[in-house]
Design a protein around this motif. Structure first.
Motif, PDB file in Angstrom:
ATOM      1  N   GLU A  85     -16.679  16.294   7.759  1.00  0.00           N
ATOM      2  CA  GLU A  85     -18.248  16.259   8.356  1.00  0.00           C
ATOM      3  C   GLU A  85     -17.788  17.121   9.890  1.00  0.00           C
ATOM      4  O   GLU A  85     -17.490  16.633  10.377  1.00  0.00           O
ATOM      5  N   GLY A  86     -18.527  18.330   9.416  1.00  0.00           N
ATOM      6  CA  GLY A  86     -18.031  19.198  10.280  1.00  0.00           C
ATOM      7  C   GLY A  86     -16.910  19.284  10.928  1.00  0.00           C
ATOM      8  O   GLY A  86     -16.362  19.687  10.318  1.00  0.00           O
ATOM      9  N   LEU A  87     -16.653  19.463  11.738  1.00  0.00           N
ATOM     10  CA  LEU A  87     -15.362  19.343  12.141  1.00  0.00           C
ATOM     11  C   LEU A  87     -13.974  18.440  12.557  1.00  0.00           C
ATOM     12  O   LEU A  87     -13.206  18.258  12.719  1.00  0.00           O
ATOM     13  N   LYS A  88     -15.367  17.057  12.500  1.00  0.00           N
ATOM     14  CA  LYS A  88     -14.302  15.453  11.802  1.00  0.00           C
ATOM     15  C   LYS A  88     -13.452  15.091  10.808  1.00  0.00           C
ATOM     16  O   LYS A  88     -14.342  15.451  10.158  1.00  0.00           O
ATOM     17  N   CYS A  89     -12.550  14.692  10.608  1.00  0.00           N
ATOM     18  CA  CYS A  89     -12.062  13.897   9.137  1.00  0.00           C
ATOM     19  C   CYS A  89     -12.162  12.592   9.400  1.00  0.00           C
ATOM     20  O   CYS A  89     -11.870  11.800  10.024  1.00  0.00           O
ATOM     21  N   TYR A  90     -12.549  12.079   8.259  1.00  0.00           N
ATOM     22  CA  TYR A  90     -13.004  11.078   8.109  1.00  0.00           C
ATOM     23  C   TYR A  90     -12.312   9.801   7.116  1.00  0.00           C
ATOM     24  O   TYR A  90     -11.932  10.986   5.804  1.00  0.00           O
ATOM     25  N   TYR A  91     -11.014   8.710   7.282  1.00  0.00           N
ATOM     26  CA  TYR A  91     -10.544   8.731   5.988  1.00  0.00           C
ATOM     27  C   TYR A  91     -10.882   6.572   6.120  1.00  0.00           C
ATOM     28  O   TYR A  91     -11.589   6.252   6.920  1.00  0.00           O
ATOM     29  N   ARG A  92     -10.097   6.449   4.549  1.00  0.00           N
ATOM     30  CA  ARG A  92     -10.951   5.229   3.822  1.00  0.00           C
ATOM     31  C   ARG A  92      -9.777   4.752   3.225  1.00  0.00           C
ATOM     32  O   ARG A  92      -9.113   5.593   2.818  1.00  0.00           O
ATOM     33  N   ILE A  93      -9.040   2.935   2.980  1.00  0.00           N
ATOM     34  CA  ILE A  93      -8.214   2.920   2.314  1.00  0.00           C
ATOM     35  C   ILE A  93      -8.946   3.596   0.550  1.00  0.00           C
ATOM     36  O   ILE A  93     -10.118   2.527   0.508  1.00  0.00           O
ATOM     37  N   THR A  94      -8.430   3.848  -0.525  1.00  0.00           N
ATOM     38  CA  THR A  94      -9.009   4.310  -1.783  1.00  0.00           C
ATOM     39  C   THR A  94      -8.419   2.856  -2.349  1.00  0.00           C
ATOM     40  O   THR A  94      -8.837   2.574  -3.912  1.00  0.00           O
ATOM     41  N   ASP A  95      -6.805   3.089  -2.169  1.00  0.00           N
ATOM     42  CA  ASP A  95      -6.136   1.737  -3.636  1.00  0.00           C
ATOM     43  C   ASP A  95      -6.553   0.385  -2.005  1.00  0.00           C
ATOM     44  O   ASP A  95      -5.209  -0.564  -1.224  1.00  0.00           O
ATOM     45  N   GLU A  96      -7.243  -0.627  -3.095  1.00  0.00           N
ATOM     46  CA  GLU A  96      -7.518  -1.724  -2.361  1.00  0.00           C
ATOM     47  C   GLU A  96      -6.625  -3.103  -2.584  1.00  0.00           C
ATOM     48  O   GLU A  96      -6.238  -3.839  -1.860  1.00  0.00           O
ATOM     49  N   THR A  97      -5.968  -2.231  -3.767  1.00  0.00           N
ATOM     50  CA  THR A  97      -4.550  -3.059  -3.393  1.00  0.00           C
ATOM     51  C   THR A  97      -3.897  -3.459  -2.415  1.00  0.00           C
ATOM     52  O   THR A  97      -2.662  -4.031  -2.220  1.00  0.00           O
ATOM     53  N   ILE A  98      -3.226  -2.341  -1.283  1.00  0.00           N
ATOM     54  CA  ILE A  98      -2.771  -1.953   0.210  1.00  0.00           C
ATOM     55  C   ILE A  98      -3.227  -3.308   0.749  1.00  0.00           C
ATOM     56  O   ILE A  98      -2.611  -3.817   1.599  1.00  0.00           O
ATOM     57  N   ILE A  99      -4.681  -3.699   0.524  1.00  0.00           N
ATOM     58  CA  ILE A  99      -5.189  -4.501   1.580  1.00  0.00           C
ATOM     59  C   ILE A  99      -4.255  -5.713   0.813  1.00  0.00           C
ATOM     60  O   ILE A  99      -3.923  -6.611   1.785  1.00  0.00           O
ATOM     61  N   PHE A 100      -4.374  -6.417   0.046  1.00  0.00           N
ATOM     62  CA  PHE A 100      -4.303  -7.220  -0.681  1.00  0.00           C
ATOM     63  C   PHE A 100      -2.381  -7.657  -0.541  1.00  0.00           C
ATOM     64  O   PHE A 100      -2.205  -8.813  -0.416  1.00  0.00           O
ATOM     65  N   ALA A 101      -2.300  -6.747  -0.303  1.00  0.00           N
ATOM     66  CA  ALA A 101      -0.245  -6.807  -0.034  1.00  0.00           C
ATOM     67  C   ALA A 101      -0.280  -6.963   1.253  1.00  0.00           C
ATOM     68  O   ALA A 101       0.521  -7.355   1.600  1.00  0.00           O
ATOM     69  N   TYR A 102      -0.903  -5.779   2.403  1.00  0.00           N
ATOM     70  CA  TYR A 102      -0.722  -6.067   3.033  1.00  0.00           C
ATOM     71  C   TYR A 102      -0.782  -7.902   3.352  1.00  0.00           C
ATOM     72  O   TYR A 102      -0.577  -8.134   4.523  1.00  0.00           O
ATOM     73  N   TYR A 103      -1.944  -8.598   3.093  1.00  0.00           N
ATOM     74  CA  TYR A 103      -2.278  -9.703   3.462  1.00  0.00           C
ATOM     75  C   TYR A 103      -1.935 -10.761   2.955  1.00  0.00           C
ATOM     76  O   TYR A 103      -1.449 -11.875   3.631  1.00  0.00           O
ATOM     77  N   LEU A 104      -1.049 -10.556   2.039  1.00  0.00           N
ATOM     78  CA  LEU A 104       0.330 -11.774   1.189  1.00  0.00           C
ATOM     79  C   LEU A 104       1.261 -11.504   1.582  1.00  0.00           C
ATOM     80  O   LEU A 104       1.755 -12.761   2.343  1.00  0.00           O
ATOM     81  N   ILE A 105       1.753 -10.173   1.983  1.00  0.00           N
ATOM     82  CA  ILE A 105       2.930  -9.644   3.504  1.00  0.00           C
ATOM     83  C   ILE A 105       2.846 -10.769   4.415  1.00  0.00           C
ATOM     84  O   ILE A 105       3.739 -11.321   4.362  1.00  0.00           O
TER      85      ILE A 105
END
Length: 129
Positions: A85-105
């Protein structure tokens, strides 16, 4: 994120026992991506939602070059998505399994540490009694 995920022990066993050898390398690569503390810091920030590179840099207290390198690797492996968006680059998690793995571990690590602490306290009590 308010999603409930239920996984039965039978599902896990069936999946694990039937996973073809061809899947082992991609699964191993995913674990390698999660094996870097800086990427875990980035994931922790992105769990809160979409952020610019600069916001991530500020949150994890690292250089922009370092964060950009990790984000590029995470993007190339399908963990995060980006939009410009203009000069800025926005990132977001696209694979929610990563969040679950992060939590479980993370939860497993805490539980393991609690068990060890309990054992140490028991030993200490027995030694000082």
């Amino acid at each position: 994120m308010s999603k409930t995920v239920t996984i039965s022990e039978d599902e896990v066993t069936k999946w694990s026992l039937n996973m073809p050898d061809e899947m082992l390398e991609p699964v191993s690569n995913r674990f390698k991506l999660l094996a870097e503390p800086m990427r875990l810091k980035i994931i922790r920030v992105l769990c809160q939602g979409e952020h610019t590179v600069q916001e991530i840099v500020n949150n994890v207290n690292a250089s922009q070059a370092n964060i950009s390198k990790h984000l590029a690797l995470m993007h190339d492996n399908g963990m995060v998505n980006r939009r410009k968006e203009g000069l800025k680059c926005y990132y977001r998690i696209t694979d929610e399994t990563i969040i679950f793995a992060y939590y479980l571990i993370s939860k497993s690590v805490v539980e393991n540490l609690q068990e060890k602490l309990s054992w140490v306290q028991k030993v200490n009590t027995n030694l000082t009694a």
